[in-house]
Design an enzyme around this catalytic site. Structure first.
Site, PDB file in Angstrom:
ATOM      1  N   ASP A 120       0.861  -1.180   0.000  1.00  0.00           N
ATOM      2  CA  ASP A 120       0.000   0.000   0.000  1.00  0.00           C
ATOM      3  C   ASP A 120       0.897   1.229   0.000  1.00  0.00           C
ATOM      4  O   ASP A 120       2.030   1.192   0.459  1.00  0.00           O
ATOM      5  CB  ASP A 120      -0.903  -0.022   1.228  1.00  0.00           C
ATOM      6  CG  ASP A 120      -2.026   1.003   1.141  1.00  0.00           C
ATOM      7  OD1 ASP A 120      -2.139   1.672   0.101  1.00  0.00           O
ATOM      8  OD2 ASP A 120      -2.777   1.122   2.117  1.00  0.00           O
ATOM      9  N   GLY A 122       0.481   4.116   1.587  1.00  0.00           N
ATOM     10  CA  GLY A 122       0.480   4.946   2.789  1.00  0.00           C
ATOM     11  C   GLY A 122      -0.641   5.952   2.787  1.00  0.00           C
ATOM     12  O   GLY A 122      -0.780   6.737   3.728  1.00  0.00           O
ATOM     13  N   GLY A 123      -1.487   5.965   1.751  1.00  0.00           N
ATOM     14  CA  GLY A 123      -2.586   6.914   1.694  1.00  0.00           C
ATOM     15  C   GLY A 123      -3.551   6.781   2.851  1.00  0.00           C
ATOM     16  O   GLY A 123      -4.107   7.771   3.330  1.00  0.00           O
ATOM     17  N   PHE A 124      -3.758   5.554   3.352  1.00  0.00           N
ATOM     18  CA  PHE A 124      -4.677   5.345   4.463  1.00  0.00           C
ATOM     19  C   PHE A 124      -4.242   6.114   5.701  1.00  0.00           C
ATOM     20  O   PHE A 124      -5.071   6.507   6.529  1.00  0.00           O
ATOM     21  CB  PHE A 124      -4.782   3.855   4.785  1.00  0.00           C
ATOM     22  CG  PHE A 124      -5.629   3.557   5.997  1.00  0.00           C
ATOM     23  CD1 PHE A 124      -7.011   3.701   5.946  1.00  0.00           C
ATOM     24  CD2 PHE A 124      -5.053   3.148   7.188  1.00  0.00           C
ATOM     25  CE1 PHE A 124      -7.795   3.439   7.057  1.00  0.00           C
ATOM     26  CE2 PHE A 124      -5.822   2.886   8.303  1.00  0.00           C
ATOM     27  CZ  PHE A 124      -7.195   3.026   8.243  1.00  0.00           C
ATOM     28  N   ASP A 195      -3.192   7.759  -3.072  1.00  0.00           N
ATOM     29  CA  ASP A 195      -4.508   8.363  -3.259  1.00  0.00           C
ATOM     30  C   ASP A 195      -4.798   9.324  -2.121  1.00  0.00           C
ATOM     31  O   ASP A 195      -4.223   9.230  -1.040  1.00  0.00           O
ATOM     32  CB  ASP A 195      -5.600   7.287  -3.347  1.00  0.00           C
ATOM     33  CG  ASP A 195      -5.581   6.334  -2.158  1.00  0.00           C
ATOM     34  OD1 ASP A 195      -4.529   6.202  -1.522  1.00  0.00           O
ATOM     35  OD2 ASP A 195      -6.627   5.711  -1.880  1.00  0.00           O
ATOM     36  N   GLN A 238     -11.806   6.304  -5.815  1.00  0.00           N
ATOM     37  CA  GLN A 238     -12.270   7.079  -4.670  1.00  0.00           C
ATOM     38  C   GLN A 238     -13.603   7.749  -5.021  1.00  0.00           C
ATOM     39  O   GLN A 238     -14.135   7.556  -6.096  1.00  0.00           O
ATOM     40  CB  GLN A 238     -11.214   8.107  -4.253  1.00  0.00           C
ATOM     41  CG  GLN A 238      -9.982   7.513  -3.595  1.00  0.00           C
ATOM     42  CD  GLN A 238     -10.268   6.897  -2.232  1.00  0.00           C
ATOM     43  OE1 GLN A 238     -11.341   7.090  -1.656  1.00  0.00           O
ATOM     44  NE2 GLN A 238      -9.301   6.144  -1.705  1.00  0.00           N
ATOM     45  N   ASP A 315      -7.827  -7.392   1.753  1.00  0.00           N
ATOM     46  CA  ASP A 315      -6.829  -7.397   2.815  1.00  0.00           C
ATOM     47  C   ASP A 315      -7.433  -6.770   4.056  1.00  0.00           C
ATOM     48  O   ASP A 315      -8.348  -5.946   3.968  1.00  0.00           O
ATOM     49  CB  ASP A 315      -5.581  -6.596   2.420  1.00  0.00           C
ATOM     50  CG  ASP A 315      -5.790  -5.101   2.623  1.00  0.00           C
ATOM     51  OD1 ASP A 315      -5.350  -4.571   3.666  1.00  0.00           O
ATOM     52  OD2 ASP A 315      -6.429  -4.451   1.771  1.00  0.00           O
ATOM     53  N   CYS A 353     -10.410 -28.381  10.627  1.00  0.00           N
ATOM     54  CA  CYS A 353      -9.317 -27.479  10.264  1.00  0.00           C
ATOM     55  C   CYS A 353      -7.986 -28.213  10.377  1.00  0.00           C
ATOM     56  O   CYS A 353      -7.731 -28.900  11.378  1.00  0.00           O
ATOM     57  CB  CYS A 353      -9.322 -26.244  11.171  1.00  0.00           C
ATOM     58  SG  CYS A 353      -7.998 -25.073  10.806  1.00  0.00           S
ATOM     59  N   CYS A 355      -4.951 -26.712  10.334  1.00  0.00           N
ATOM     60  CA  CYS A 355      -3.850 -25.840  10.762  1.00  0.00           C
ATOM     61  C   CYS A 355      -3.137 -26.446  11.966  1.00  0.00           C
ATOM     62  O   CYS A 355      -3.668 -27.326  12.661  1.00  0.00           O
ATOM     63  CB  CYS A 355      -4.355 -24.436  11.086  1.00  0.00           C
ATOM     64  SG  CYS A 355      -5.203 -24.262  12.680  1.00  0.00           S
ATOM     65  N   CYS A 358      -5.102 -26.244  15.390  1.00  0.00           N
ATOM     66  CA  CYS A 358      -6.185 -27.217  15.581  1.00  0.00           C
ATOM     67  C   CYS A 358      -5.659 -28.646  15.628  1.00  0.00           C
ATOM     68  O   CYS A 358      -6.298 -29.531  16.208  1.00  0.00           O
ATOM     69  CB  CYS A 358      -7.226 -27.064  14.472  1.00  0.00           C
ATOM     70  SG  CYS A 358      -8.194 -25.534  14.601  1.00  0.00           S
ATOM     71  N   HIS A 383      -4.657 -19.980  13.326  1.00  0.00           N
ATOM     72  CA  HIS A 383      -5.945 -20.564  12.935  1.00  0.00           C
ATOM     73  C   HIS A 383      -6.770 -19.599  12.095  1.00  0.00           C
ATOM     74  O   HIS A 383      -7.369 -19.996  11.086  1.00  0.00           O
ATOM     75  CB  HIS A 383      -6.765 -20.977  14.158  1.00  0.00           C
ATOM     76  CG  HIS A 383      -8.179 -21.297  13.788  1.00  0.00           C
ATOM     77  ND1 HIS A 383      -8.544 -22.493  13.214  1.00  0.00           N
ATOM     78  CD2 HIS A 383      -9.315 -20.529  13.838  1.00  0.00           C
ATOM     79  CE1 HIS A 383      -9.842 -22.470  12.941  1.00  0.00           C
ATOM     80  NE2 HIS A 383     -10.334 -21.295  13.308  1.00  0.00           N
TER      81      HIS A 383
END
Length: 452
Positions: A120, A122-124, A195, A238, A315, A353, A355, A358, A383
């Site tokens: 990303d 860094g706009g967030f 953005d 946007q 994400d 599961c 993993c 589990c 998990h």
């Protein structure tokens, strides 16, 4: 209609074009093939070829903000069959710094990750660190949360520490490196353009200003991108909650003919009824032969609804963050392992599961750990990531086999056994041809749903 040129691939399109199954669209560093499409909804199964990996979508990307997914090693991520992770340019520029990353051959080498990566821009942080930021047409000046020094983030230019006594004119004269250059140095397969992000609940002229500025900034990002044959620059739609602004943003970005597109500026507190309408409208207008990525979305029910609307990638920090509060994700909803009911429960979080959590540990053991020990948070994180990978796999297989609508109905019955489905989910899915309604038995037991 021929899409405009961003120097990264062209295709002839008509308004009726919805993407051809089996046809691969290539940009210099990306291949995208629609493998199957749901005949009821807009869900699609795609193959995404990236420099470090080839994978199928829909896919969830765990967030490794500063070169690590919290509590999980690279080997564990590989064992969980995670094909693509996310890093954040802002945080990586603060520490360890992109000069070091460039010296060692990029972030992949630095953290020992051999598969695909997205960064990303860094706009967030314009929203999350708004009190520390000054936003202008030039870019964003931040106060570092680490040491209080000033940093500048622009579409081209890197985060750069500002020496005390510098004036704005000094900065304009002396800045030399680029945000895109930062991401070129990091070396991710996909890098996001900077953005202008405003809170999703913002109204008024600031929303339109941000949308237009995002378009102007994408042109500066394209010009600054020095590795188009090795890395893919995605643009970000946007426009806040205004569907007309979203439409205009889509049109503007499509003209740049980028390898892929993201839907940004959501998951910031807006009503879910507004959320799904923005996602569906944006996804509907983006090119079907390119990847579509909905940023910051990680709740399982959100993923299922958005996939039905035609989104491919997601994400969020949610699976790892909620694990740190002792919350596990399961096929029947969330499980609060701190609850006393699990004190003597010798079953795993989920019996099916595979993993490592589990396979080796019980709910009782995790109940003992999650309140006090970091090990508990780590085990639940493993998990939860496994659950998100399995959810993506199940959606892909359902699309492949032509049973996606049936999968959606079954999924919601698992999460809402009383049939008390969120209204926004019912309306969103109905708009693409899926009806989820409570059975007679569910209607008889409807009530407030609680965590398992």
């Amino acid at each position: 209609q021929k899409l405009g040129s961003g120097g990264q691939g062209k295709i002839e399109m008509t308004e009726e074009h919805t993407g051809t199954i089996g046809e691969t669209h290539r940009s210099p560093a990306l291949g995208h093939t629609i493998l199957a499409k749901c005949q009821v909804t807009r869900a699609r199964l795609c193959r995404l070829e990236l420099p470090h990996n080839t994978l199928e979508t829909p896919i969830f990307m765990p967030v490794g903000t500063a070169a690590a997914v919290k509590g999980v090693t690279v080997d564990e991520l590989e064992a969980l069959e995670v094909p693509l992770i996310l890093g954040n340019t802002y945080h990586l520029a603060l520490r360890p710094g992109t000069e070091l990353l460039a010296e060692v051959g990029g972030l992949h080498e630095f953290m020992g990750w051999k598969r695909a990566m997205l960064t990303d821009s860094g706009g967030f942080q314009m929203v999350s660190l708004l009190k520390l930021a000054d936003i202008t047409e030039e870019g964003v000046t931040f106060q570092s949360p680490m040491d209080g020094s000033q940093m500048l983030l622009t579409p081209e230019k890197s985060i750069q520490y500002i020496v005390e006594g510098y004036t704005r004119n000094d900065l304009r004269r002396d800045m030399r490196t680029f945000v895109v250059q930062l991401q070129n140095e990091i070396g991710a397969d996909i890098m996001m353009a900077l953005d202008d992000v405003v809170s999703s609940t913002t109204e008024g002229p600031r929303v339109e200003e941000a949308m237009h500025r995002t378009t102007r900034w994408i042109d500066r990002c394209i010009s600054a991108h020095k590795r188009p044959n090795e890395q893919n620059l995605f643009g970000i739609v946007q426009g806040g909650l205004d569907l007309e602004l979203r439409r205009r943003s889509c049109e503007d970005l499509i003209k740049r003919d980028l390898p892929g597109y993201a839907i940004g500026g959501l998951s910031g507190g807006e009503a879910k009824d507004q959320f799904w309408r923005v996602v569906y409208e944006s996804a509907r207008r983006l090119p079907p032969h390119k990847p579509r990525y909905c940023m910051g979305v990680g709740y399982p029910i959100d993923l299922v609804v958005c996939v039905a609307g035609g989104v491919d990638q997601f994400d969020c920090v949610y699976p790892a963050r909620t694990a740190r509060f002792g919350v596990a994700l399961t096929d029947i909803g969330t499980m609060q392992l701190k609850n006393k009911r699990y004190k003597g429960d010798t079953s795993p979080i989920e019996k099916d599961c595979k993993c490592s959590t589990c396979s080796h540990f019980t709910r009782a053991y995790l109940h003992c750990l999650v309140a006090k020990e970091q090990t508990g948070a780590r085990l639940v994180t493993i998990h939860n990531i496994a659950y998100m990978m399995r959810l993506g796999s199940r959606m892909r297989e359902a699309i492949r086999s032509g049973t996606f609508p049936e999968f959606v109905v079954s999924f919601f019955k698992g999460w809402y056994p009383k049939g008390d489905y969120p209204t926004w989910c019912v309306e969103a899915l109905a708009s693409v041809g899926i009806t989820i309604t409570p059975t007679v038995e569910q209607q008889a037991t409807q009530g407030d749903r609680v965590d398992k």
